[in-house]
Design an enzyme around this catalytic site. Structure first.
Site, PDB file in Angstrom:
ATOM      1  N   GLY A 198       0.826  -1.232  -0.075  1.00  0.00           N
ATOM      2  CA  GLY A 198      -0.200   0.151  -0.054  1.00  0.00           C
ATOM      3  C   GLY A 198       0.833   1.411   0.106  1.00  0.00           C
ATOM      4  O   GLY A 198       0.328   2.446   0.006  1.00  0.00           O
ATOM      5  N   ARG A 254       4.723 -15.046  -4.912  1.00  0.00           N
ATOM      6  CA  ARG A 254       5.253 -15.721  -3.554  1.00  0.00           C
ATOM      7  C   ARG A 254       4.087 -16.473  -3.004  1.00  0.00           C
ATOM      8  O   ARG A 254       3.021 -16.215  -3.478  1.00  0.00           O
ATOM      9  CB  ARG A 254       5.902 -14.706  -2.774  1.00  0.00           C
ATOM     10  CG  ARG A 254       4.958 -13.465  -2.323  1.00  0.00           C
ATOM     11  CD  ARG A 254       5.213 -12.766  -1.362  1.00  0.00           C
ATOM     12  NE  ARG A 254       4.492 -11.258  -1.075  1.00  0.00           N
ATOM     13  CZ  ARG A 254       3.456 -11.324  -0.996  1.00  0.00           C
ATOM     14  NH1 ARG A 254       2.509 -12.166  -0.488  1.00  0.00           N
ATOM     15  NH2 ARG A 254       2.535  -9.969  -0.836  1.00  0.00           N
TER      16      ARG A 254
HETATM   17  P1  ADP Z   1       0.235  -2.752  -3.195  1.00  0.00           P
HETATM   18  O1  ADP Z   1       1.040  -3.487  -4.135  1.00  0.00           O
HETATM   19  O2  ADP Z   1       0.807  -1.683  -2.486  1.00  0.00           O
HETATM   20  O3  ADP Z   1      -0.504  -3.696  -1.888  1.00  0.00           O
HETATM   21  P2  ADP Z   1      -2.261  -2.925  -4.714  1.00  0.00           P
HETATM   22  O4  ADP Z   1      -2.199  -2.204  -6.313  1.00  0.00           O
HETATM   23  O5  ADP Z   1      -2.092  -4.320  -4.652  1.00  0.00           O
HETATM   24  O6  ADP Z   1      -0.793  -2.138  -4.019  1.00  0.00           O
HETATM   25  O7  ADP Z   1      -3.321  -2.336  -4.033  1.00  0.00           O
HETATM   26  C1  ADP Z   1      -3.785  -2.499  -2.834  1.00  0.00           C
HETATM   27  C2  ADP Z   1      -5.336  -2.079  -2.422  1.00  0.00           C
HETATM   28  O8  ADP Z   1      -5.415  -0.644  -2.904  1.00  0.00           O
HETATM   29  C3  ADP Z   1      -6.008  -2.823  -3.307  1.00  0.00           C
HETATM   30  O9  ADP Z   1      -6.354  -4.037  -2.512  1.00  0.00           O
HETATM   31  C4  ADP Z   1      -7.428  -2.013  -3.317  1.00  0.00           C
HETATM   32  O10 ADP Z   1      -7.815  -1.930  -2.028  1.00  0.00           O
HETATM   33  C5  ADP Z   1      -6.621  -0.678  -3.448  1.00  0.00           C
HETATM   34  N1  ADP Z   1      -6.568  -0.242  -4.826  1.00  0.00           N
HETATM   35  C6  ADP Z   1      -5.658  -0.357  -5.955  1.00  0.00           C
HETATM   36  N2  ADP Z   1      -5.653   0.206  -6.806  1.00  0.00           N
HETATM   37  C7  ADP Z   1      -7.085   0.542  -6.989  1.00  0.00           C
HETATM   38  C8  ADP Z   1      -7.859   1.169  -8.081  1.00  0.00           C
HETATM   39  N3  ADP Z   1      -7.152   1.464  -9.237  1.00  0.00           N
HETATM   40  N4  ADP Z   1      -9.207   1.543  -7.698  1.00  0.00           N
HETATM   41  C9  ADP Z   1      -9.423   1.458  -6.346  1.00  0.00           C
HETATM   42  N5  ADP Z   1      -8.769   0.844  -5.437  1.00  0.00           N
HETATM   43  C10 ADP Z   1      -7.596   0.370  -5.666  1.00  0.00           C
END
Ligand code: ADP
Length: 511
Positions: free
Chosen positions: A166, A293
Protein backbone atom coordinates in the site's frame (compact mmCIF):
# COMPACT_ATOMS: atom_id res chain seq x y z
CA UNK A 1 20.24 -32.23 -7.06
CA UNK A 2 18.22 -34.04 -4.45
CA UNK A 3 16.49 -31.84 -1.92
CA UNK A 4 17.04 -32.84 1.70
CA UNK A 5 17.41 -29.66 3.76
CA UNK A 6 15.83 -26.24 3.39
CA UNK A 7 16.82 -22.91 4.93
CA UNK A 8 13.71 -20.98 5.97
CA UNK A 9 14.64 -17.34 5.43
CA UNK A 10 11.88 -15.78 7.49
CA UNK A 11 10.37 -15.45 10.97
CA UNK A 12 6.96 -15.53 12.64
CA UNK A 13 4.01 -17.58 11.54
CA UNK A 14 5.20 -18.14 7.97
CA UNK A 15 8.53 -19.56 9.16
CA UNK A 16 6.65 -22.03 11.38
CA UNK A 17 4.34 -22.85 8.47
CA UNK A 18 7.23 -23.56 6.08
CA UNK A 19 9.06 -25.67 8.68
CA UNK A 20 5.91 -27.80 9.09
CA UNK A 21 5.68 -28.28 5.33
CA UNK A 22 9.36 -29.31 5.18
CA UNK A 23 8.81 -31.90 7.89
CA UNK A 24 5.62 -33.22 6.26
CA UNK A 25 7.60 -33.51 3.03
CA UNK A 26 10.39 -35.45 4.79
CA UNK A 27 12.88 -32.57 4.60
CA UNK A 28 15.00 -31.04 7.34
CA UNK A 29 14.49 -27.34 8.05
CA UNK A 30 17.05 -24.80 9.21
CA UNK A 31 15.73 -21.64 10.86
CA UNK A 32 17.37 -18.24 11.00
CA UNK A 33 16.74 -15.66 13.69
CA UNK A 34 17.63 -12.24 15.00
CA UNK A 35 18.68 -11.69 18.61
CA UNK A 36 15.20 -10.77 19.96
CA UNK A 37 13.70 -13.85 18.20
CA UNK A 38 15.93 -16.24 20.13
CA UNK A 39 12.94 -17.84 21.90
CA UNK A 40 10.53 -17.72 18.97
CA UNK A 41 8.68 -20.93 18.00
CA UNK A 42 10.27 -21.09 14.54
CA UNK A 43 13.71 -21.39 16.14
CA UNK A 44 12.61 -24.24 18.39
CA UNK A 45 10.64 -26.08 15.70
CA UNK A 46 13.50 -26.23 13.19
CA UNK A 47 16.17 -28.94 13.11
CA UNK A 48 18.90 -26.32 13.42
CA UNK A 49 18.97 -22.55 13.75
CA UNK A 50 21.45 -19.87 12.73
CA UNK A 51 21.74 -16.51 14.47
CA UNK A 52 21.82 -13.76 11.84
CA UNK A 53 22.46 -10.68 13.96
CA UNK A 54 20.71 -7.88 15.82
CA UNK A 55 17.04 -6.93 15.58
CA UNK A 56 16.94 -4.52 12.59
CA UNK A 57 15.86 -6.45 9.48
CA UNK A 58 18.66 -4.89 7.45
CA UNK A 59 21.15 -6.67 9.72
CA UNK A 60 19.22 -9.94 9.94
CA UNK A 61 16.29 -11.14 7.81
CA UNK A 62 17.06 -8.79 4.92
CA UNK A 63 20.77 -9.56 4.72
CA UNK A 64 21.01 -11.75 1.60
CA UNK A 65 24.67 -12.66 2.02
CA UNK A 66 24.16 -13.81 5.63
CA UNK A 67 21.23 -15.97 4.56
CA UNK A 68 23.10 -17.58 1.69
CA UNK A 69 26.12 -18.21 3.92
CA UNK A 70 23.84 -19.77 6.57
CA UNK A 71 22.33 -22.09 3.94
CA UNK A 72 25.73 -23.18 2.66
CA UNK A 73 27.20 -23.63 6.16
CA UNK A 74 24.34 -25.87 7.28
CA UNK A 75 24.29 -28.02 4.15
CA UNK A 76 20.96 -26.78 2.75
CA UNK A 77 20.15 -27.24 -0.92
CA UNK A 78 17.34 -24.68 -1.02
CA UNK A 79 16.05 -21.44 0.51
CA UNK A 80 12.35 -20.78 1.13
CA UNK A 81 11.84 -17.02 1.44
CA UNK A 82 8.27 -17.03 2.84
CA UNK A 83 6.57 -13.66 2.18
CA UNK A 84 7.85 -10.13 2.74
CA UNK A 85 11.58 -9.62 3.40
CA UNK A 86 13.50 -10.97 0.37
CA UNK A 87 10.70 -13.03 -1.18
CA UNK A 88 10.07 -10.67 -4.10
CA UNK A 89 13.62 -9.53 -4.77
CA UNK A 90 14.72 -10.86 -8.13
CA UNK A 91 18.35 -10.20 -7.19
CA UNK A 92 18.02 -12.52 -4.19
CA UNK A 93 16.56 -15.33 -6.33
CA UNK A 94 19.53 -14.86 -8.69
CA UNK A 95 22.05 -14.79 -5.84
CA UNK A 96 20.66 -18.10 -4.54
CA UNK A 97 21.03 -19.65 -7.97
CA UNK A 98 24.57 -18.31 -8.34
CA UNK A 99 25.45 -19.90 -4.98
CA UNK A 100 24.16 -23.24 -6.23
CA UNK A 101 20.98 -23.07 -4.11
CA UNK A 102 17.39 -23.64 -5.19
CA UNK A 103 15.19 -20.58 -4.60
CA UNK A 104 11.77 -21.95 -3.60
CA UNK A 105 9.76 -19.65 -5.81
CA UNK A 106 9.52 -18.43 -9.39
CA UNK A 107 12.44 -17.66 -11.73
CA UNK A 108 14.07 -14.26 -11.17
CA UNK A 109 12.80 -13.13 -14.59
CA UNK A 110 9.16 -13.63 -13.53
CA UNK A 111 9.72 -11.76 -10.24
CA UNK A 112 11.32 -8.91 -12.16
CA UNK A 113 8.57 -8.71 -14.79
CA UNK A 114 5.81 -8.63 -12.18
CA UNK A 115 7.74 -6.42 -9.72
CA UNK A 116 7.67 -3.49 -12.12
CA UNK A 117 3.96 -2.79 -12.25
CA UNK A 118 4.13 -0.79 -15.48
CA UNK A 119 5.94 -3.64 -17.21
CA UNK A 120 3.47 -6.12 -15.69
CA UNK A 121 0.58 -4.03 -17.04
CA UNK A 122 2.12 -4.03 -20.53
CA UNK A 123 2.68 -7.79 -20.42
CA UNK A 124 -0.85 -8.44 -19.21
CA UNK A 125 -2.37 -6.29 -21.95
CA UNK A 126 -0.30 -8.20 -24.50
CA UNK A 127 -1.58 -11.49 -23.05
CA UNK A 128 -5.20 -10.31 -23.32
CA UNK A 129 -5.70 -9.87 -19.57
CA UNK A 130 -7.77 -6.76 -18.74
CA UNK A 131 -5.84 -4.20 -16.64
CA UNK A 132 -7.24 -1.23 -14.69
CA UNK A 133 -7.45 1.65 -17.21
CA UNK A 134 -4.34 3.82 -16.91
CA UNK A 135 -0.77 4.27 -18.11
CA UNK A 136 1.67 1.47 -18.88
CA UNK A 137 4.90 3.48 -18.95
CA UNK A 138 6.39 5.50 -16.08
CA UNK A 139 5.18 9.12 -15.91
CA UNK A 140 7.77 11.78 -16.76
CA UNK A 141 6.39 14.59 -14.58
CA UNK A 142 3.24 16.01 -12.94
CA UNK A 143 2.22 17.61 -16.27
CA UNK A 144 2.02 14.23 -17.93
CA UNK A 145 0.24 12.87 -14.83
CA UNK A 146 -2.38 15.63 -15.11
CA UNK A 147 -2.90 14.99 -18.81
CA UNK A 148 -3.41 11.27 -18.23
CA UNK A 149 -5.64 11.84 -15.20
CA UNK A 150 -7.88 14.13 -17.28
CA UNK A 151 -8.10 11.52 -20.01
CA UNK A 152 -9.08 8.80 -17.50
CA UNK A 153 -11.43 11.06 -15.54
CA UNK A 154 -11.12 11.77 -11.80
CA UNK A 155 -10.71 10.25 -9.28
CA UNK A 156 -7.44 8.52 -10.14
CA UNK A 157 -4.67 6.82 -8.19
CA UNK A 158 -1.05 7.79 -8.61
CA UNK A 159 0.89 4.59 -7.87
CA UNK A 160 4.50 3.49 -7.47
CA UNK A 161 5.69 1.16 -10.25
CA UNK A 162 7.69 -0.73 -7.60
CA UNK A 163 4.78 -0.55 -5.10
CA UNK A 164 3.86 -2.99 -2.37
CA UNK A 165 2.20 -2.92 1.04
CA UNK A 166 0.00 0.00 0.00
CA UNK A 167 3.01 2.36 -0.10
CA UNK A 168 3.58 5.07 -2.70
CA UNK A 169 -0.11 5.34 -3.55
CA UNK A 170 -2.13 8.60 -3.63
CA UNK A 171 -5.77 9.24 -4.42
CA UNK A 172 -6.30 12.34 -6.57
CA UNK A 173 -9.72 13.98 -6.91
CA UNK A 174 -8.97 16.92 -9.24
CA UNK A 175 -6.41 18.78 -11.37
CA UNK A 176 -5.25 20.95 -8.48
CA UNK A 177 -4.17 17.96 -6.37
CA UNK A 178 -2.06 16.17 -9.01
CA UNK A 179 1.22 17.99 -8.36
CA UNK A 180 1.18 17.44 -4.57
CA UNK A 181 0.14 13.78 -4.88
CA UNK A 182 2.78 13.15 -7.52
CA UNK A 183 5.60 14.57 -5.39
CA UNK A 184 4.41 12.81 -2.21
CA UNK A 185 4.05 9.42 -3.95
CA UNK A 186 7.45 9.82 -5.59
CA UNK A 187 9.16 10.63 -2.28
CA UNK A 188 7.46 7.71 -0.52
CA UNK A 189 8.29 5.27 -3.34
CA UNK A 190 11.90 6.43 -3.49
CA UNK A 191 12.25 5.93 0.26
CA UNK A 192 10.47 2.55 0.42
CA UNK A 193 11.67 0.94 -2.80
CA UNK A 194 14.62 3.02 -3.99
CA UNK A 195 12.66 3.66 -7.16
CA UNK A 196 10.43 6.71 -7.61
CA UNK A 197 8.78 5.64 -10.91
CA UNK A 198 5.03 6.31 -10.92
CA UNK A 199 2.02 5.53 -13.06
CA UNK A 200 -1.59 6.57 -12.91
CA UNK A 201 -4.75 4.48 -13.06
CA UNK A 202 -8.48 5.00 -12.76
CA UNK A 203 -9.74 4.81 -9.17
CA UNK A 204 -12.57 2.30 -9.08
CA UNK A 205 -15.26 3.38 -6.63
CA UNK A 206 -16.42 0.26 -4.85
CA UNK A 207 -14.68 -2.79 -6.25
CA UNK A 208 -13.99 -6.02 -4.46
CA UNK A 209 -10.44 -7.28 -4.16
CA UNK A 210 -10.56 -10.78 -5.61
CA UNK A 211 -7.41 -12.81 -6.17
CA UNK A 212 -6.72 -16.13 -7.84
CA UNK A 213 -4.24 -18.64 -6.44
CA UNK A 214 -2.21 -20.42 -9.06
CA UNK A 215 0.36 -23.20 -9.00
CA UNK A 216 2.70 -23.86 -11.90
CA UNK A 217 5.34 -26.57 -12.23
CA UNK A 218 8.43 -27.03 -14.37
CA UNK A 219 6.47 -29.25 -16.76
CA UNK A 220 4.37 -26.36 -17.99
CA UNK A 221 1.29 -27.27 -15.99
CA UNK A 222 -0.56 -24.27 -14.54
CA UNK A 223 -3.63 -24.69 -12.35
CA UNK A 224 -5.90 -22.13 -10.73
CA UNK A 225 -7.17 -22.87 -7.21
CA UNK A 226 -10.12 -20.53 -7.16
CA UNK A 227 -10.44 -17.09 -5.63
CA UNK A 228 -9.95 -15.39 -2.31
CA UNK A 229 -12.11 -12.45 -1.33
CA UNK A 230 -9.82 -9.92 0.37
CA UNK A 231 -11.98 -6.79 0.40
CA UNK A 232 -11.89 -6.21 4.15
CA UNK A 233 -8.88 -3.94 4.28
CA UNK A 234 -7.56 -1.02 6.24
CA UNK A 235 -5.13 1.38 4.57
CA UNK A 236 -4.95 -1.07 1.63
CA UNK A 237 -3.89 -3.88 4.00
CA UNK A 238 -5.98 -7.03 4.26
CA UNK A 239 -7.56 -7.99 7.59
CA UNK A 240 -10.05 -10.76 6.79
CA UNK A 241 -10.02 -13.09 3.79
CA UNK A 242 -12.35 -15.83 2.62
CA UNK A 243 -12.77 -18.42 -0.09
CA UNK A 244 -14.89 -18.72 -2.11
CA UNK A 245 -16.30 -15.20 -2.62
CA UNK A 246 -20.08 -14.75 -2.50
CA UNK A 247 -19.67 -12.49 -5.56
CA UNK A 248 -18.06 -15.11 -7.79
CA UNK A 249 -20.26 -17.50 -9.75
CA UNK A 250 -18.81 -20.66 -11.32
CA UNK A 251 -18.84 -18.89 -14.71
CA UNK A 252 -17.00 -15.85 -13.36
CA UNK A 253 -14.55 -18.14 -11.54
CA UNK A 254 -13.77 -19.81 -14.86
CA UNK A 255 -13.09 -16.44 -16.54
CA UNK A 256 -10.94 -15.21 -13.65
CA UNK A 257 -9.02 -18.50 -13.63
CA UNK A 258 -8.39 -18.28 -17.37
CA UNK A 259 -7.09 -14.73 -17.01
CA UNK A 260 -4.87 -15.77 -14.08
CA UNK A 261 -3.35 -18.76 -15.84
CA UNK A 262 -2.75 -16.59 -18.94
CA UNK A 263 -1.04 -14.01 -16.72
CA UNK A 264 1.21 -16.64 -15.15
CA UNK A 265 1.99 -18.15 -18.54
CA UNK A 266 2.93 -14.73 -19.96
CA UNK A 267 5.89 -14.43 -17.56
CA UNK A 268 6.96 -18.10 -17.55
CA UNK A 269 5.78 -18.52 -13.99
CA UNK A 270 6.72 -21.52 -11.81
CA UNK A 271 5.70 -22.18 -8.14
CA UNK A 272 2.79 -20.72 -6.15
CA UNK A 273 1.64 -17.22 -7.06
CA UNK A 274 -1.36 -14.95 -6.80
CA UNK A 275 -2.98 -12.77 -9.40
CA UNK A 276 -4.90 -9.90 -7.82
CA UNK A 277 -7.93 -8.41 -9.54
CA UNK A 278 -10.43 -5.68 -8.80
CA UNK A 279 -14.01 -6.79 -9.49
CA UNK A 280 -16.60 -4.08 -10.10
CA UNK A 281 -20.25 -4.33 -8.95
CA UNK A 282 -21.25 -4.91 -12.58
CA UNK A 283 -18.95 -7.94 -12.85
CA UNK A 284 -16.00 -6.56 -14.83
CA UNK A 285 -12.60 -7.47 -13.51
CA UNK A 286 -9.17 -5.92 -13.97
CA UNK A 287 -5.64 -7.17 -13.25
CA UNK A 288 -4.13 -5.28 -10.33
CA UNK A 289 -0.81 -7.02 -9.70
CA UNK A 290 0.80 -10.41 -9.22
CA UNK A 291 2.37 -11.48 -5.93
CA UNK A 292 5.19 -13.82 -6.86
CA UNK A 293 5.30 -15.72 -3.56
CA UNK A 294 3.14 -17.51 -1.03
CA UNK A 295 0.55 -15.15 0.50
CA UNK A 296 -0.47 -14.60 4.12
CA UNK A 297 -4.00 -15.70 3.27
CA UNK A 298 -3.08 -18.99 1.56
CA UNK A 299 -4.71 -21.22 4.24
CA UNK A 300 -8.27 -20.39 3.15
CA UNK A 301 -7.46 -21.83 -0.26
CA UNK A 302 -5.83 -24.88 1.35
CA UNK A 303 -9.02 -25.58 3.29
CA UNK A 304 -11.44 -25.39 0.36
CA UNK A 305 -9.20 -27.02 -2.24
CA UNK A 306 -7.63 -29.66 0.03
CA UNK A 307 -4.11 -28.73 -1.04
CA UNK A 308 -0.95 -27.99 0.96
CA UNK A 309 0.43 -25.08 -1.07
CA UNK A 310 3.77 -24.89 0.72
CA UNK A 311 4.43 -28.60 0.26
CA UNK A 312 3.60 -28.16 -3.42
CA UNK A 313 6.08 -25.28 -3.59
CA UNK A 314 8.75 -27.59 -2.18
CA UNK A 315 7.88 -30.42 -4.59
CA UNK A 316 7.91 -28.08 -7.56
CA UNK A 317 11.25 -26.60 -6.43
CA UNK A 318 12.67 -30.13 -6.34
CA UNK A 319 11.58 -30.58 -9.96
CA UNK A 320 8.67 -32.90 -9.19
CA UNK A 321 5.23 -32.57 -10.75
CA UNK A 322 2.60 -30.90 -8.57
CA UNK A 323 0.17 -33.15 -6.79
CA UNK A 324 -3.01 -31.26 -7.46
CA UNK A 325 -5.75 -33.51 -8.71
CA UNK A 326 -8.82 -32.84 -10.78
CA UNK A 327 -7.53 -30.35 -13.32
CA UNK A 328 -5.24 -30.35 -16.28
CA UNK A 329 -3.72 -27.76 -18.55
CA UNK A 330 -4.10 -23.99 -18.59
CA UNK A 331 -7.47 -22.85 -17.29
CA UNK A 332 -8.06 -26.25 -15.68
CA UNK A 333 -10.69 -25.89 -13.00
CA UNK A 334 -10.81 -27.30 -9.52
CA UNK A 335 -13.91 -26.95 -7.40
CA UNK A 336 -14.12 -25.44 -3.92
CA UNK A 337 -15.49 -27.54 -1.10
CA UNK A 338 -17.20 -25.59 1.67
CA UNK A 339 -16.09 -22.18 2.85
CA UNK A 340 -13.08 -20.84 4.77
CA UNK A 341 -12.41 -17.53 6.52
CA UNK A 342 -9.19 -16.14 7.93
CA UNK A 343 -8.78 -13.43 10.59
CA UNK A 344 -5.38 -11.83 10.96
CA UNK A 345 -4.56 -11.53 14.65
CA UNK A 346 -2.22 -8.55 14.83
CA UNK A 347 -0.54 -6.63 17.66
CA UNK A 348 -2.64 -3.56 16.90
CA UNK A 349 -5.25 -1.84 19.04
CA UNK A 350 -8.50 -1.61 17.05
CA UNK A 351 -9.90 0.85 19.59
CA UNK A 352 -6.94 3.17 19.09
CA UNK A 353 -6.83 3.49 15.30
CA UNK A 354 -5.06 0.12 15.01
CA UNK A 355 -1.93 1.55 16.62
CA UNK A 356 0.86 -1.09 16.73
CA UNK A 357 1.34 -2.54 20.21
CA UNK A 358 4.34 -3.97 22.01
CA UNK A 359 4.77 -6.06 25.14
CA UNK A 360 5.34 -9.52 26.48
CA UNK A 361 2.71 -12.07 25.61
CA UNK A 362 1.98 -13.29 29.11
CA UNK A 363 -0.69 -15.85 28.49
CA UNK A 364 -2.10 -17.48 25.39
CA UNK A 365 -5.03 -19.85 25.03
CA UNK A 366 -5.25 -21.24 21.52
CA UNK A 367 -8.64 -22.10 20.01
CA UNK A 368 -9.24 -25.49 18.42
CA UNK A 369 -12.06 -27.86 17.48
CA UNK A 370 -13.72 -28.89 14.21
CA UNK A 371 -12.67 -26.84 11.19
CA UNK A 372 -10.28 -24.61 13.13
CA UNK A 373 -6.67 -23.89 12.20
CA UNK A 374 -4.27 -21.69 14.17
CA UNK A 375 -1.05 -20.61 12.41
CA UNK A 376 1.09 -18.64 14.83
CA UNK A 377 4.60 -17.35 15.17
CA UNK A 378 4.36 -16.58 18.86
CA UNK A 379 3.68 -18.24 22.17
CA UNK A 380 3.45 -17.22 25.82
CA UNK A 381 6.66 -15.62 27.00
CA UNK A 382 7.57 -14.06 23.64
CA UNK A 383 8.24 -10.35 23.40
CA UNK A 384 6.40 -8.42 20.68
CA UNK A 385 8.53 -5.54 19.40
CA UNK A 386 8.17 -2.85 16.77
CA UNK A 387 10.98 -4.28 14.67
CA UNK A 388 8.76 -6.53 12.57
CA UNK A 389 5.31 -6.86 11.07
CA UNK A 390 2.52 -6.82 13.70
CA UNK A 391 1.02 -10.12 12.46
CA UNK A 392 1.08 -12.52 15.41
CA UNK A 393 -1.09 -15.34 14.16
CA UNK A 394 -3.85 -16.31 11.77
CA UNK A 395 -7.07 -17.94 12.81
CA UNK A 396 -8.78 -19.86 10.03
CA UNK A 397 -12.20 -21.50 10.15
CA UNK A 398 -13.74 -23.93 7.68
CA UNK A 399 -17.37 -25.02 7.37
CA UNK A 400 -19.63 -26.71 4.83
CA UNK A 401 -21.26 -23.30 4.26
CA UNK A 402 -20.24 -19.67 4.84
CA UNK A 403 -22.67 -19.51 7.78
CA UNK A 404 -21.05 -22.49 9.48
CA UNK A 405 -17.56 -21.10 8.86
CA UNK A 406 -18.59 -17.78 10.44
CA UNK A 407 -20.21 -19.55 13.38
CA UNK A 408 -17.03 -21.57 13.99
CA UNK A 409 -14.88 -18.45 13.63
CA UNK A 410 -17.00 -16.70 16.25
CA UNK A 411 -16.67 -19.63 18.61
CA UNK A 412 -12.91 -19.89 18.04
CA UNK A 413 -12.40 -16.14 18.51
CA UNK A 414 -14.25 -16.44 21.82
CA UNK A 415 -11.98 -19.28 22.91
CA UNK A 416 -8.84 -17.35 22.04
CA UNK A 417 -7.29 -15.60 25.04
CA UNK A 418 -4.29 -13.31 24.60
CA UNK A 419 -3.01 -11.53 27.68
CA UNK A 420 -0.19 -9.03 27.66
CA UNK A 421 -1.02 -6.65 24.85
CA UNK A 422 -4.06 -5.47 22.87
CA UNK A 423 -4.69 -7.27 19.58
CA UNK A 424 -7.16 -7.14 16.70
CA UNK A 425 -9.17 -10.03 18.22
CA UNK A 426 -12.16 -7.94 19.45
CA UNK A 427 -12.43 -6.26 16.05
CA UNK A 428 -12.77 -9.64 14.35
CA UNK A 429 -15.39 -10.82 16.83
CA UNK A 430 -17.50 -7.79 16.06
CA UNK A 431 -17.17 -8.13 12.28
CA UNK A 432 -18.46 -11.71 12.63
CA UNK A 433 -21.69 -10.19 14.01
CA UNK A 434 -21.99 -7.32 11.51
CA UNK A 435 -25.10 -7.43 9.33
CA UNK A 436 -23.36 -6.27 6.12
CA UNK A 437 -20.56 -8.78 6.56
CA UNK A 438 -23.06 -11.56 7.23
CA UNK A 439 -24.83 -10.74 3.97
CA UNK A 440 -21.51 -10.69 2.14
CA UNK A 441 -22.02 -7.05 1.21
CA UNK A 442 -18.37 -6.11 1.24
CA UNK A 443 -16.04 -4.15 -1.00
CA UNK A 444 -12.69 -2.45 -0.43
CA UNK A 445 -14.42 0.47 1.32
CA UNK A 446 -16.38 -1.72 3.74
CA UNK A 447 -14.32 -0.63 6.74
CA UNK A 448 -14.60 3.06 5.87
CA UNK A 449 -18.35 2.62 6.12
CA UNK A 450 -18.59 -0.01 8.84
CA UNK A 451 -15.49 0.61 10.99
CA UNK A 452 -17.09 2.98 13.48
CA UNK A 453 -20.27 0.90 13.71
CA UNK A 454 -18.38 -2.35 14.16
CA UNK A 455 -16.08 -0.99 16.86
CA UNK A 456 -18.95 0.69 18.70
CA UNK A 457 -20.97 -2.54 18.82
CA UNK A 458 -21.39 -3.95 22.31
CA UNK A 459 -18.88 -6.64 23.21
CA UNK A 460 -19.98 -10.27 23.18
CA UNK A 461 -21.46 -11.16 26.53
CA UNK A 462 -18.91 -12.13 29.11
CA UNK A 463 -15.91 -12.41 26.86
CA UNK A 464 -14.26 -9.08 27.41
CA UNK A 465 -14.95 -9.16 31.13
CA UNK A 466 -13.38 -12.62 31.27
CA UNK A 467 -10.37 -11.25 29.43
CA UNK A 468 -10.05 -8.41 31.91
CA UNK A 469 -10.21 -10.87 34.82
CA UNK A 470 -7.63 -13.10 33.13
CA UNK A 471 -5.36 -10.11 32.59
CA UNK A 472 -5.68 -9.15 36.25
CA UNK A 473 -4.96 -12.75 37.32
CA UNK A 474 -1.83 -12.96 35.23
CA UNK A 475 -0.67 -9.53 36.36
CA UNK A 476 -1.18 -10.63 39.97
CA UNK A 477 0.84 -13.78 39.50
CA UNK A 478 3.58 -11.76 37.91
CA UNK A 479 4.10 -9.55 40.99
CA UNK A 480 7.02 -11.43 42.41
CA UNK A 481 8.66 -12.14 39.05
CA UNK A 482 11.26 -9.80 37.61
CA UNK A 483 9.97 -8.01 34.50
CA UNK A 484 10.88 -10.18 31.50
CA UNK A 485 13.26 -8.70 28.97
CA UNK A 486 13.39 -9.70 25.34
CA UNK A 487 16.30 -12.06 25.91
CA UNK A 488 15.32 -13.61 29.21
CA UNK A 489 11.56 -14.02 28.81
CA UNK A 490 10.46 -17.62 29.14
CA UNK A 491 7.04 -19.20 28.96
CA UNK A 492 5.45 -18.65 32.38
CA UNK A 493 6.29 -21.43 34.79
CA UNK A 494 2.84 -21.17 36.35
CA UNK A 495 0.48 -23.92 35.38
CA UNK A 496 -1.26 -23.05 32.13
CA UNK A 497 -3.74 -25.90 32.65
CA UNK A 498 -5.01 -24.48 35.91
CA UNK A 499 -5.15 -21.00 34.41
CA UNK A 500 -7.21 -22.15 31.47
CA UNK A 501 -9.55 -24.14 33.70
CA UNK A 502 -10.05 -21.22 36.07
CA UNK A 503 -10.69 -18.92 33.16
CA UNK A 504 -13.40 -21.23 31.86
CA UNK A 505 -15.01 -21.38 35.27
CA UNK A 506 -14.90 -17.61 35.47
CA UNK A 507 -16.40 -17.20 32.03
CA UNK A 508 -19.24 -19.60 32.84
CA UNK A 509 -19.92 -17.66 36.00
CA UNK A 510 -20.02 -14.36 34.15
CA UNK A 511 -22.35 -15.27 31.32
P1 ADP B 1 0.18 -2.83 -3.16
O1 ADP B 1 1.06 -3.56 -4.13
O2 ADP B 1 0.85 -1.66 -2.51
O3 ADP B 1 -0.51 -3.73 -2.19
P2 ADP B 1 -2.11 -2.81 -4.94
O4 ADP B 1 -2.03 -2.27 -6.30
O5 ADP B 1 -2.10 -4.30 -4.79
O6 ADP B 1 -0.97 -2.15 -4.04
O7 ADP B 1 -3.42 -2.25 -4.24
C1 ADP B 1 -3.69 -2.46 -2.86
C2 ADP B 1 -5.14 -2.09 -2.57
O8 ADP B 1 -5.39 -0.73 -2.93
C3 ADP B 1 -6.17 -2.89 -3.34
O9 ADP B 1 -6.48 -4.11 -2.73
C4 ADP B 1 -7.34 -1.93 -3.36
O10 ADP B 1 -8.00 -1.95 -2.11
C5 ADP B 1 -6.68 -0.57 -3.50
N1 ADP B 1 -6.57 -0.18 -4.92
C6 ADP B 1 -5.49 -0.35 -5.72
N2 ADP B 1 -5.73 0.11 -6.97
C7 ADP B 1 -6.99 0.59 -6.97
C8 ADP B 1 -7.84 1.22 -7.96
N3 ADP B 1 -7.42 1.44 -9.20
N4 ADP B 1 -9.07 1.59 -7.59
C9 ADP B 1 -9.51 1.39 -6.32
N5 ADP B 1 -8.77 0.82 -5.36
C10 ADP B 1 -7.53 0.42 -5.65
Amino acid sequence: MSLKRVLVANRGEIAVRVIRACHDEGLAAVAVYSEPDRLAPHVRDADAAVLLGPAPSSESYLDASKLIAAAKDTGCQAIHPGYGFLSERAAFAEACKDAGLIFVGPPASAIRAMGDKTEARRRMQAAGVPVVPGTTTPLRDPIEARKEAKRLGYPVLVKAAAGGGGKGMRLVANDADVEGAFQAARREAQKAFGDGSLYVEKYLERPRHIEIQILADHRGRVVALGERECSIQRRHQKLIEESPSVAVSPALRRRLSEAATAAAGAVGYVSAGTIEFLLTPSGEFYFLEMNTRIQVEHPVTEFVYGVDLVREQLRIAAGQPMRVHGASGPGGQLHPRGHAIECRITAEDPFNDFLPQTGVLQYLRVPSGPGIRWDAGIEAGNDVTLFYDPLLAKLIAWGETREIAIQRMRRALSELVIVGLPTSQPFHLRVMDDAEFLKGEIDIRYLERAGARVLAAPPRAGLERALAVAAAMVADQGHDRPPPSSLTARPPQSNAWTQAARLDALRDGLE
